[in-house]
Structures are given as structure tokens and as C-alpha cells.
Design a protein around this motif. Structure first.
Motif, PDB file in Angstrom:
ATOM      1  N   LEU A   6      -0.849 -52.687  31.665  1.00  0.00           N
ATOM      2  CA  LEU A   6      -1.126 -52.174  30.334  1.00  0.00           C
ATOM      3  C   LEU A   6      -1.444 -50.691  30.355  1.00  0.00           C
ATOM      4  N   LEU A   9      -5.066 -49.084  29.157  1.00  0.00           N
ATOM      5  CA  LEU A   9      -6.124 -50.087  29.090  1.00  0.00           C
ATOM      6  C   LEU A   9      -6.438 -50.598  30.497  1.00  0.00           C
ATOM      7  N   ALA A  31      -5.158 -59.241  28.124  1.00  0.00           N
ATOM      8  CA  ALA A  31      -4.850 -58.445  26.940  1.00  0.00           C
ATOM      9  C   ALA A  31      -3.355 -58.364  26.723  1.00  0.00           C
ATOM     10  N   GLU A  32      -3.007 -57.965  25.519  1.00  0.00           N
ATOM     11  CA  GLU A  32      -1.601 -57.807  25.155  1.00  0.00           C
ATOM     12  C   GLU A  32      -1.470 -56.599  24.244  1.00  0.00           C
ATOM     13  N   LEU A  33      -0.476 -55.754  24.499  1.00  0.00           N
ATOM     14  CA  LEU A  33      -0.180 -54.640  23.611  1.00  0.00           C
ATOM     15  C   LEU A  33       0.497 -55.183  22.362  1.00  0.00           C
ATOM     16  N   THR A  42      -2.800 -50.270  20.172  1.00  0.00           N
ATOM     17  CA  THR A  42      -3.592 -51.386  19.679  1.00  0.00           C
ATOM     18  C   THR A  42      -3.331 -52.598  20.559  1.00  0.00           C
ATOM     19  N   TYR A  43      -4.410 -53.212  21.021  1.00  0.00           N
ATOM     20  CA  TYR A  43      -4.309 -54.346  21.932  1.00  0.00           C
ATOM     21  C   TYR A  43      -5.125 -55.525  21.401  1.00  0.00           C
ATOM     22  N   THR A  44      -4.652 -56.728  21.684  1.00  0.00           N
ATOM     23  CA  THR A  44      -5.477 -57.923  21.564  1.00  0.00           C
ATOM     24  C   THR A  44      -6.116 -58.167  22.916  1.00  0.00           C
ATOM     25  N   VAL A  45      -7.439 -58.296  22.945  1.00  0.00           N
ATOM     26  CA  VAL A  45      -8.180 -58.544  24.184  1.00  0.00           C
ATOM     27  C   VAL A  45      -8.936 -59.857  24.021  1.00  0.00           C
TER      28      VAL A  45
END
Length: 339
Positions: A6, A9, A31-33, A42-45
Motif C-alpha cells: 500500500l 500507508l 487495509a485496502e486502497l 483514501t483507505y479502508t482499514v
């Protein structure tokens, strides 16, 4: 996904910081971009139990005053409990030793950021009309808020806002220079020569459009996102920018959001009328605002084009960004000359 996968991140460093602000959070993070972002990353963590959204500036070349995580965090925190739907905010970090740049964490809100006309067409004309009407109403609600009442009296300098905007986006465009853009020079000259008297000051989102709003399955707006350019100023700039996105989508389609082309979506005339009725603002000089919106968006896109040429963008969809600027500037020149 591991930290190494990532860009921007470092999950190991984030895991060391997170318990200090969220004591119940786990430290085994993935996490995912989030796809689609061409500005801030912006990432989901998640720790496997709870998920958050993390926002940080882009990598590499960053324009002065843009990508301000602290401002974005502050305005969303201030708008909690108002008529404007925003995510819950958890923590802001200005320690660049953690991720190399300031960032913040906020709630992961359920909803869809509709971007394509095909997505709305699948919902039908009635639902599309409802969604587009809510978009206008959310904007009018934002502009009705007294900044001082939510602790944002010092969030910007509304006096002289329009003139400073013309100068700012000229400066931002120059900072991303890779080629001559004579239409930009002409548009800037017209804008600078005839700055209108500002309408009553309010909170300006700075990038208001449908794909920056989450909509749930009941067609209710659940969160307005992407407040990185928020300030105090003339709210008509928000309406003009939203309609400029619509015009750009109609002319070049896939390169930007084309949601306004969906059957049932309010027309430009209906949007302007609904906003005018809901806000009570005078739109008699609106052509100038449309010209400014085109100039601003051209400067933003040229910044993305600059980063793409330098190999500093993350994700896909950047190759044709530079080509979108020409019809955008032409539309701005048409708007300012005709109205």
C-alpha cells in the motif's frame, strides 16, 4: 493486504499509533486502497472487528494549500449534528513520523457514491430524481449554516473571497506547468477583470458533486465526503462547480462522473431553480461563477496530470486526465461570455 503493498500507508506504524486514540482497536491491521480517488488517498482499514476510513494527502508533488487534512477533519467534526450528513470523526494525526504526512480516521458510512449514469439508470427515473433533488437540498442546507454557530467563524476569510480564488487557481495552475494553455490565460483575464460582489458568506465545500456523497438503499444521503478544500466564502462557487462537473460529464463521459445524464436526474435549470428557492440567493451573475468553476477544475486536473507524468499517482484512470482540460476551459469561456 500487507503494508508493503500500500503506497502511502505503513500498517506497522499505524498499528503502533492506533491504540493511543482508539484503545479498543486491535493492532493486526489489513487495509485496502479505495478505488476512484485522484487526489487524496483514501483507505479502508480494519482490525478484523471494526473498519475505519483513513485519509492522507497524495504522494509526491502536492500543491500549496491543497490536501489539507486538518481542515477536512475540522469541518466534518464541526458539522456533527447539523442538517448536513457527515461521517463521525475519530482522530487527526499531524505527526509525519507515522505515515509521512498528516492523516485522519473517520467512520465508515454505508452508502454508494454514484458516479456513472448507468448506475442510476438501474434504479429508475423516480429514484434518480429523488437522489438528485437530495443532492441540491444537501448543498442548500450546508450553505444555510451559520459558521460561527458551529465553531467555524475563523475557518476562512470570506471578504474578497472571489478575487482570491481567481488568484489562487492561477497560482496552482502555474505550479503544475507542463505546457502552454492559452485558453486558461484568456479565461483568467476575463475572470480577473470582472469579479462580482459576493453573495452572503457561508461554508463552502469546495468540491461538491454526487460522487462525493454517499447514498443509502433508501435513496437518503448518508454522508458528504471530501472536504479538503472547504473554507468560508461565496457558496455559489459550490453550485457552479457541481454544474461544471455535470457539463464536463456530458461532453467527455467516462473520464469524469456522468451521473447527471441518467434519466430522471434534475436538469441544470431545475437544479438552479431548486437551489435558488431553497437558499434565497441571487444567481444573476452565475455565468461568471461557472467560468471560475471551469478554471478551478482545470487547475486541479492539471495538478493530477503533472503528478501522473511524474509517476506519482496511485491507481488507474489517469492517462487521459490531461485531455479533459481543453473542453473544460472552452466551456468556461462560453459561460462567462454568454451570461
Amino acid at each position: 493486504m500487507s503494508a508493503a503493498d500500500l503506497p502511502g500507508l505503513d500498517l506497522g506504524r499505524l498499528a503502533g499509533w492506533l491504540p493511543g486514540v482508539l484503545p479498543d482497536a486491535g493492532t493486526d491491521l489489513t487495509a485496502e486502497l479505495i478505488a476512484g480517488g485522484k487526489s487524496n488517498l483514501t483507505y479502508t482499514v480494519t482490525d478484523g472487528t471494526t473498519s475505519w476510513i483513513l485519509r492522507r494527502p497524495p504522494l509526491g508533488h502536492v500543491l500549496a494549500t491543497a490536501h489539507d487534512m486538518g481542515r477536512e477533519y475540522r469541518v466534518m467534526s464541526a458539522l456533527q449534528g447539523t442538517g448536513v450528513p457527515v461521517p463521525r470523526t475519530y482522530a487527526f494525526c499531524d505527526d509525519t513520523d507515522v505515515l509521512g504526512a498528516p492523516f485522519y480516521l473517520m467512520e465508515r458510512v454505508a452508502g454508494t457514491p454514484y458516479r456513472r449514469a448507468s448506475e442510476l439508470a438501474a434504479l429508475g427515473e423516480e429514484r434518480t430524481r429523488t437522489i438528485s433533488a437530495q443532492l441540491v437540498d444537501a448543498l442548500a442546507a450546508l450553505h444555510a449554516i451559520d459558521p460561527a454557530a458551529v465553531g467555524l467563524a475563523d475557518f476562512g476569510r470570506p471578504e474578497g473571497f472571489l478575487g482570491r480564488q481567481v488568484a489562487l487557481w492561477r497560482k496552482q495552475l502555474a505550479a503544475s506547468y507542463t505546457r502552454d494553455l492559452p485558453a486558461a490565460d484568456e479565461l483568467h483575464a476575463l475572470l480577473a477583470a470582472d469579479v462580482p460582489t459576493e453573495s452572503a458568506a457561508g461554508i463552502v465545500h469546495g468540491d461538491f458533486r454526487l460522487d462525493n456523497v454517499l447514498v443509502d438503499d433508501s435513496d437518503r444521503a448518508t454522508a458528504v465526503l471530501d472536504w479538503e478544500m472547504a473554507t468560508l466564502g461565496d457558496p455559489l462557487t459550490d453550485l457552479a462547480l457541481m454544474l461544471t462537473y455535470h457539463r464536463l460529464g456530458a461532453s467527455i463521459g467516462e473520464a469524469v462522473t456522468d451521473a447527471s445524464l441518467a434519466p430522471g436526474f434534475l436538469s441544470e435549470e431545475e437544479i438552479v431553480a431548486r437551489y435558488a428557492a431553497g437558499s434565497g440567493r441571487d444567481l444573476s451573475r452565475f455565468g461568471w461563477y461557472l467560468g471560475l468553476a471551469a478554471f478551478k477544475l482545470a487547475a486541479i486536473l492539471e495538478g493530477i496530470h503533472y503528478r501522473h507524468l511524474a509517476g506519482q499517482t496511485v491507481g488507474e484512470g489517469f492517462a487521459d486526465i490531461g485531455d479533459t482540460i481543453h473542453p473544460l476551459l472552452d466551456a468556461g469561456l462560453t459561460a462567462i461570455k454568454e451570461k
